[in-house]
Design a protein around this motif. Structure first.
Motif, short mmCIF file in Angstrom:
data_model
loop_
_atom_site.label_atom_id
_atom_site.label_comp_id
_atom_site.label_asym_id
_atom_site.label_seq_id
_atom_site.Cartn_x
_atom_site.Cartn_y
_atom_site.Cartn_z
N PRO A 113 18.18 70.42 52.60
CA PRO A 113 18.73 69.19 52.00
C PRO A 113 19.67 68.44 52.94
O PRO A 113 19.67 67.20 52.96
N LEU A 114 20.46 69.18 53.72
CA LEU A 114 21.38 68.53 54.66
C LEU A 114 20.61 67.81 55.76
O LEU A 114 20.95 66.69 56.15
N CYS A 115 19.56 68.47 56.29
CA CYS A 115 18.76 67.86 57.35
C CYS A 115 18.02 66.63 56.85
O CYS A 115 17.88 65.63 57.57
N GLU A 116 17.54 66.70 55.61
CA GLU A 116 16.83 65.55 55.05
C GLU A 116 17.77 64.36 54.85
O GLU A 116 17.39 63.22 55.11
N LYS A 117 19.00 64.64 54.42
CA LYS A 117 19.97 63.56 54.25
C LYS A 117 20.36 62.97 55.61
O LYS A 117 20.53 61.75 55.74
N ARG A 118 20.48 63.82 56.60
CA ARG A 118 20.75 63.34 57.95
C ARG A 118 19.65 62.40 58.40
O ARG A 118 19.92 61.34 58.99
N GLY A 119 18.41 62.75 58.10
CA GLY A 119 17.28 61.92 58.48
C GLY A 119 17.32 60.55 57.82
O GLY A 119 17.02 59.53 58.46
N THR A 120 17.72 60.50 56.56
CA THR A 120 17.76 59.21 55.87
C THR A 120 18.87 58.31 56.41
O THR A 120 18.74 57.09 56.45
N ILE A 121 19.98 58.93 56.86
CA ILE A 121 21.07 58.14 57.45
C ILE A 121 20.65 57.60 58.82
O ILE A 121 20.91 56.44 59.16
N VAL A 122 19.99 58.42 59.60
CA VAL A 122 19.54 58.01 60.94
C VAL A 122 18.56 56.86 60.85
O VAL A 122 18.63 55.89 61.62
N THR A 123 17.64 56.93 59.91
CA THR A 123 16.61 55.89 59.78
C THR A 123 17.12 54.65 59.05
O THR A 123 16.46 53.60 59.08
N GLY A 124 18.27 54.76 58.39
CA GLY A 124 18.81 53.60 57.65
C GLY A 124 18.32 53.51 56.22
O GLY A 124 18.59 52.53 55.53
N ASP A 125 17.63 54.55 55.75
CA ASP A 125 17.16 54.53 54.36
C ASP A 125 18.30 54.82 53.38
O ASP A 125 18.18 54.57 52.18
N TYR A 126 19.39 55.36 53.91
CA TYR A 126 20.54 55.65 53.05
C TYR A 126 21.81 55.28 53.78
O TYR A 126 21.98 55.58 54.98
N GLU A 127 22.73 54.61 53.08
CA GLU A 127 24.02 54.24 53.66
C GLU A 127 25.10 55.12 53.04
O GLU A 127 25.32 55.10 51.83
N PRO A 128 25.79 55.95 53.84
CA PRO A 128 26.81 56.85 53.29
C PRO A 128 27.98 56.07 52.70
O PRO A 128 28.36 55.02 53.22
N ASN A 129 28.53 56.60 51.60
CA ASN A 129 29.69 55.95 50.97
C ASN A 129 30.96 56.35 51.71
O ASN A 129 30.94 57.15 52.67
N ASP A 130 32.09 55.80 51.27
CA ASP A 130 33.36 56.03 51.96
C ASP A 130 33.75 57.51 51.96
O ASP A 130 34.29 58.02 52.95
N ASP A 131 33.47 58.19 50.87
CA ASP A 131 33.83 59.61 50.79
C ASP A 131 32.98 60.42 51.75
O ASP A 131 33.48 61.34 52.42
N GLU A 132 31.70 60.10 51.87
CA GLU A 132 30.80 60.83 52.77
C GLU A 132 31.10 60.53 54.24
O GLU A 132 30.80 61.36 55.11
N ALA A 133 31.67 59.38 54.50
CA ALA A 133 32.00 59.00 55.89
C ALA A 133 33.45 59.29 56.24
O ALA A 133 33.93 58.84 57.29
N ASP A 134 34.15 60.04 55.39
CA ASP A 134 35.56 60.34 55.63
C ASP A 134 35.69 61.49 56.64
O ASP A 134 35.72 62.67 56.27
N TRP A 135 35.74 61.13 57.90
CA TRP A 135 35.86 62.13 58.97
C TRP A 135 36.60 61.49 60.14
O TRP A 135 36.28 60.38 60.54
N PRO A 136 37.62 62.17 60.67
CA PRO A 136 38.39 61.58 61.78
C PRO A 136 37.51 61.41 63.02
O PRO A 136 36.64 62.23 63.30
N SER A 137 37.78 60.34 63.75
CA SER A 137 36.99 60.07 64.95
C SER A 137 37.91 59.63 66.08
O SER A 137 39.09 59.33 65.87
N ASP A 138 37.37 59.58 67.28
CA ASP A 138 38.14 59.14 68.45
C ASP A 138 38.57 57.69 68.30
O ASP A 138 39.63 57.29 68.79
N ASP A 139 37.75 56.84 67.65
CA ASP A 139 38.10 55.43 67.46
C ASP A 139 39.39 55.30 66.65
O ASP A 139 40.24 54.46 66.94
#
Length: 405
Positions: A113-139
């Motif tokens: 399930p995790l790999c399939e969700k990763r695939g949908t994000i990479v292809t643009g079929d799914y846009e992650p919400n704010d909670d799913e994108a809550d991860w610290p980054s270098d930016d």
């Protein structure tokens, strides 16, 4: 009274005076002892002799000392018993690795399930919400640094910094807005990963890159037994190069000690792989190229130009591996190609697919580099280079800690 048996013999001179022999004078026996050592020292100065000696010593490395062969029969019998115990341990080790593979197959369903969700994000079929994108980054760290710089500013300079930051942010937001409207998913995700990893980037040719931009996902399908192994599935979107939606590469594994050499077993090994047929569209096959060659007729002397199709370097040759012979010994070139193929397949399965995003950002590459270097043991030092030592002076006494005790 002196013992006549232990008396030192006297020598009589021409004038009749007797005298004891000089004990400090070297005897002829002493000369016989020191002469071979001097000769050996002179020979060791000969570069040719040194090279021959090194070759001889090199050929002796790993050779049998004859100790085992010289042991009594009862001891040899006990060694055979130990080897039989070792064989039983090897079979248990093989069973352990088969159980590890079974668990890997079992847990693969939890990763799916995790790999399939990763695939949908990479292809643009799914846009992650704010909670799913809550991860610290270098930016975000860079933004905090800019904020800290802003806080340090004072007076007119502070206002100037704020004005500059606002203008930069406005331009950046405008650019990001345009990119957001045009971009979909994560462009060139897998191509970037392949180009980041040395062993994969070496396979990729310029004509492969437009095709790999259509690669949407890589999946791993595990096979538990009969025989055990795994299959890599490369999922492509519709493109102008081939009709396949999926390209596969299947690997067959073995976790059994060899009958002829059971003690060489070190865990599961890939013994075979099978690719798939790529249905190339007309004129789009990048794995072959047409070359022109001139031929001269021996009798008439006339020449003609013929066209010949030969294999071309391409990443997609990965799906057409060489087939090992069944009954005869494999040649060195085929063996080397298959060994490299097995290493690549294992690396994609073991590292690339589970940690794809980290190879995309380059973080996994840093970890791989760290794994290549071990820590030096305490007290271990490299070779001393006197030319690089600014304190070195010929004739000076060595430091105290360098003296031999």
């Amino acid at each position: 009274m002196a013992d006549p048996e232990n008396a030192v013999p006297e020598e009589v001179t021409s004038d009749g005076v007797s005298e004891e022999p000089n004990s400090e004078e070297p005897s002829s026996q002493g000369d016989d002892v020191t002469q071979p050592a001097v000769l050996a020292s002179e020979l060791m100065k000969d570069p040719t002799m040194l090279a021959a000696l090194q070759d001889k010593l090199g050929s002796m490395v790993g050779g049998s000392s004859g100790y085992i062969q010289s042991l009594p029969k009862p001891v040899k019998r006990r060694i055979k018993a130990l080897k039989k115990l070792q064989y039983e341990a090897t079979k248990i080790e093989a069973e352990f690795y088969r159980e590890v593979h079974r668990l890997e197959c079992e847990y693969a369903s939890k990763y799916t399930p995790l790999c399939e969700k990763r695939g949908t994000i990479v292809t643009g079929d799914y846009e992650p919400n704010d909670d799913e994108a809550d991860w610290p980054s270098d930016d975000e760290k860079d933004e905090e640094l800019v904020k800290g710089t802003d806080d340090l500013a004072s007076g007119d300079n502070k206002d100037e910094v704020k004005k500059t930051s606002l203008e930069d942010n406005a331009e950046e937001n405008a650019e990001n807005k345009d990119e957001k409207e045009d971009s979909k998913g994560i462009p060139s995700f897998w191509l970037t990963i392949f180009k980041n990893v040395d062993m994969l980037s070496e396979m990729i040719q310029p004509h492969d890159e437009p095709i790999l931009n259509h690669l949407q996902d890589i999946k791993v399908e595990f096979k538990e037994k009969d025989p055990m192994g795994f299959t890599l599935e490369f999922m492509f979107e519709e493109n102008e190069y081939f009709d396949n939606k999926k390209l596969t590469k299947a690997y067959v594994m073995r976790s059994e000690p060899e009958k002829d050499d059971p003690f060489s077993f070190e865990g599961p090994e890939i013994i075979k792989c099978n690719g798939c047929k790529i249905d190339w569209k007309k004129g789009k096959n990048v794995t072959v190229k047409t070359v022109k060659k001139k031929q001269k007729h021996k009798a008439s002397g006339t020449t003609r130009t013929i066209q010949k199709t030969v294999q071309s370097d391409s990443f997609f040759n990965f799906f057409s591996p060489p087939s090992p012979p069944d009954d005869e010994e494999m040649d060195e070139d085929t063996e080397a190609l298959l060994a490299a193929d097995f290493e690549i397949g294992h690396f994609i399965r073991e590292r690339i697919v589970p940690r794809a995003v980290l190879y995309f950002t380059g973080e996994a590459l840093e970890n791989d580099d760290d794994d290549d270097y071990g820590e030096e043991e305490d007290g271990e030092e490299g070779d001393y280079d006197e030319d690089a030592d600014p304190d070195y002076s010929p004739g000076k006494e060595k430091p105290a800690d360098c003296k031999q005790q």
